[in-house]
Design a protein around this motif. Structure first.
Motif, mmCIF file in Angstrom:
data_model
loop_
_atom_site.group_PDB
_atom_site.id
_atom_site.type_symbol
_atom_site.label_atom_id
_atom_site.label_comp_id
_atom_site.label_asym_id
_atom_site.label_seq_id
_atom_site.Cartn_x
_atom_site.Cartn_y
_atom_site.Cartn_z
ATOM 1 N N SER A 118 -1.422 7.898 1.230
ATOM 2 C CA SER A 118 -0.103 7.354 1.579
ATOM 3 C C SER A 118 -0.124 6.719 2.968
ATOM 4 O O SER A 118 0.446 5.642 3.179
ATOM 5 N N VAL A 119 -0.796 7.363 3.927
ATOM 6 C CA VAL A 119 -0.905 6.800 5.280
ATOM 7 C C VAL A 119 -1.709 5.503 5.256
ATOM 8 O O VAL A 119 -1.338 4.509 5.887
ATOM 9 N N GLY A 120 -2.820 5.504 4.505
ATOM 10 C CA GLY A 120 -3.634 4.295 4.403
ATOM 11 C C GLY A 120 -2.856 3.119 3.837
ATOM 12 O O GLY A 120 -2.958 1.993 4.328
ATOM 13 N N LEU A 121 -2.060 3.384 2.810
ATOM 14 C CA LEU A 121 -1.225 2.324 2.233
ATOM 15 C C LEU A 121 -0.151 1.883 3.226
ATOM 16 O O LEU A 121 0.185 0.694 3.308
ATOM 17 N N GLY A 122 0.379 2.841 3.981
ATOM 18 C CA GLY A 122 1.380 2.500 4.997
ATOM 19 C C GLY A 122 0.808 1.617 6.086
ATOM 20 O O GLY A 122 1.443 0.636 6.510
ATOM 21 N N ILE A 123 -0.392 1.925 6.543
ATOM 22 C CA ILE A 123 -1.051 1.103 7.559
ATOM 23 C C ILE A 123 -1.320 -0.296 7.020
ATOM 24 O O ILE A 123 -1.109 -1.304 7.711
ATOM 25 N N GLU A 124 -1.763 -0.360 5.774
ATOM 26 C CA GLU A 124 -2.000 -1.666 5.142
ATOM 27 C C GLU A 124 -0.706 -2.481 5.085
ATOM 28 O O GLU A 124 -0.712 -3.695 5.342
ATOM 29 N N ALA A 125 0.393 -1.818 4.759
ATOM 30 C CA ALA A 125 1.689 -2.502 4.683
ATOM 31 C C ALA A 125 2.108 -3.042 6.055
ATOM 32 O O ALA A 125 2.614 -4.166 6.164
ATOM 33 N N ILE A 126 1.881 -2.253 7.098
ATOM 34 C CA ILE A 126 2.219 -2.703 8.452
ATOM 35 C C ILE A 126 1.390 -3.925 8.835
ATOM 36 O O ILE A 126 1.911 -4.885 9.412
ATOM 37 N N GLN A 127 0.103 -3.901 8.495
ATOM 38 C CA GLN A 127 -0.763 -5.045 8.807
ATOM 39 C C GLN A 127 -0.279 -6.322 8.120
ATOM 40 O O GLN A 127 -0.540 -7.428 8.605
ATOM 41 N N LYS A 128 0.429 -6.161 7.004
ATOM 42 C CA LYS A 128 0.912 -7.322 6.262
ATOM 43 C C LYS A 128 2.383 -7.635 6.550
ATOM 44 O O LYS A 128 3.016 -8.389 5.825
ATOM 45 N N PHE A 130 5.146 -5.475 6.880
ATOM 46 C CA PHE A 130 6.223 -4.612 6.395
ATOM 47 C C PHE A 130 6.579 -3.543 7.428
ATOM 48 O O PHE A 130 5.752 -3.137 8.233
ATOM 49 N N GLN A 131 7.823 -3.093 7.341
ATOM 50 C CA GLN A 131 8.283 -1.976 8.169
ATOM 51 C C GLN A 131 8.095 -0.693 7.373
ATOM 52 O O GLN A 131 8.525 -0.604 6.217
ATOM 53 N N VAL A 132 7.476 0.307 8.002
ATOM 54 C CA VAL A 132 7.134 1.549 7.305
ATOM 55 C C VAL A 132 7.664 2.741 8.089
ATOM 56 O O VAL A 132 7.673 2.727 9.327
ATOM 57 N N TYR A 133 8.091 3.776 7.357
ATOM 58 C CA TYR A 133 8.547 5.012 8.007
ATOM 59 C C TYR A 133 7.951 6.204 7.275
ATOM 60 O O TYR A 133 8.087 6.319 6.052
ATOM 61 N N PHE A 134 7.283 7.084 8.010
ATOM 62 C CA PHE A 134 6.668 8.290 7.446
ATOM 63 C C PHE A 134 7.440 9.518 7.909
ATOM 64 O O PHE A 134 7.764 9.652 9.089
ATOM 65 N N VAL A 135 7.706 10.428 6.972
ATOM 66 C CA VAL A 135 8.405 11.664 7.326
ATOM 67 C C VAL A 135 8.031 12.749 6.325
ATOM 68 O O VAL A 135 7.820 12.465 5.139
ATOM 69 N N THR A 136 7.875 13.974 6.804
ATOM 70 C CA THR A 136 7.682 15.077 5.866
ATOM 71 C C THR A 136 9.045 15.478 5.308
ATOM 72 O O THR A 136 10.088 15.182 5.902
#
Length: 248
Positions: A118-128, A130-136
């Motif tokens: 999930s983090v890897g996909l989030g980082i990929e999205a940011i590089q392209k 997109f705005q991303v937010y991670f939370v437990t």
């Protein structure tokens, strides 16, 4: 026309081109050494400024995302599990699902790589872009229950709501009471068809109702999450356990 370099640097700074102002002496020296045309010099200046702005934009989005660590998809050991093939991982990395506002549910026991993926996909999205937010899940419930009287929680909820991709880690790790389930439904309802969601969980959707304690709320949440979704079951041995390092 006989401005000094320092005067030009000052004017660049007034135009809020601070990075380019600092780099200007180097760019002018290079232009002289290789005999750039005026157009080539302008291209070099604008290219440098745009690159710096993109770097800063990515840096801001990374800070906004609040990832627990920085692990890319290149580091994801796809051969260590049977849930995804190289081709499927590449398809996820292309982010067509995000552009189409699909959700992802990553299921499996602790240690199989759900959070890393999930983090890897989030980082990929940011590089392209997109705005991303991670939370437990635990952090999310805390934010929801304190947003009425805590400015910090209000800011974080607004960032979550404004994101293109929201990653909720450890969903259903613990049972919810009715108020928590209602608050969680409001989040899912707000994000529905506005953003994509990645959920990681060690419980299948069929078990969520028992942990929410309200069949109606569970059904409403599942209706929205499962409308457009890809479910990846990552059941297998713990990657962390298989690859642990000996301390002695």
């Amino acid at each position: 026309m006989n401005q000094t370099v320092k005067e030009l640097q000052s004017q660049f700074k007034q135009l809020r081109l601070v990075e380019t102002a600092e780099e200007l002496p180097r760019l002018l020296r290079e232009a002289e050494q290789v005999s750039w045309t005026y157009l080539e010099l302008l291209e070099a200046i604008t290219h440098f400024e745009l690159n710096k702005r993109e770097e800063k934009s990515i840096e801001r989005r990374m800070k906004w995302a609040k990832f627990p660590y920085h692990k890319t998809l290149m580091e994801f050991q796809v051969k260590e599990q049977n849930a995804l093939s190289e081709r499927q991982l590449t398809q996820l990395q292309e982010l067509n699902w995000l552009e189409q506002q699909y959700n992802l549910i990553l299921l499996g026991p602790p240690g199989v790589g759900k959070t890393h993926l999930s983090v890897g996909l989030g980082i990929e999205a940011i590089q392209k872009g997109f705005q991303v937010y991670f939370v437990t899940m635990g952090e999310l419930l805390h934010l929801l229950k304190t947003q009425e009287f805590t400015h910090k929680s209000q800011v974080q909820i607004k960032r979550l709501q404004a994101s293109d991709l929201v990653i909720i880690d450890d969903l259903m790790y613990m049972a919810m009471d009715q108020r928590e389930a209602n608050l969680f439904f409001q989040v899912i309802n707000h994000l529905y068809e506005r953003s994509s969601i990645i959920l990681t969980s060690n419980k299948s959707p069929e078990e969520w109702g028992e942990l929410m304690g309200d069949e109606g709320i569970t059904t409403a949440i599942l209706d929205r999450l499962l409308h457009r979704v890809e479910v990846v079951s990552m059941n297998g041995d713990s990657y962390r356990m298989k690859n642990r390092q000996n301390l002695f």
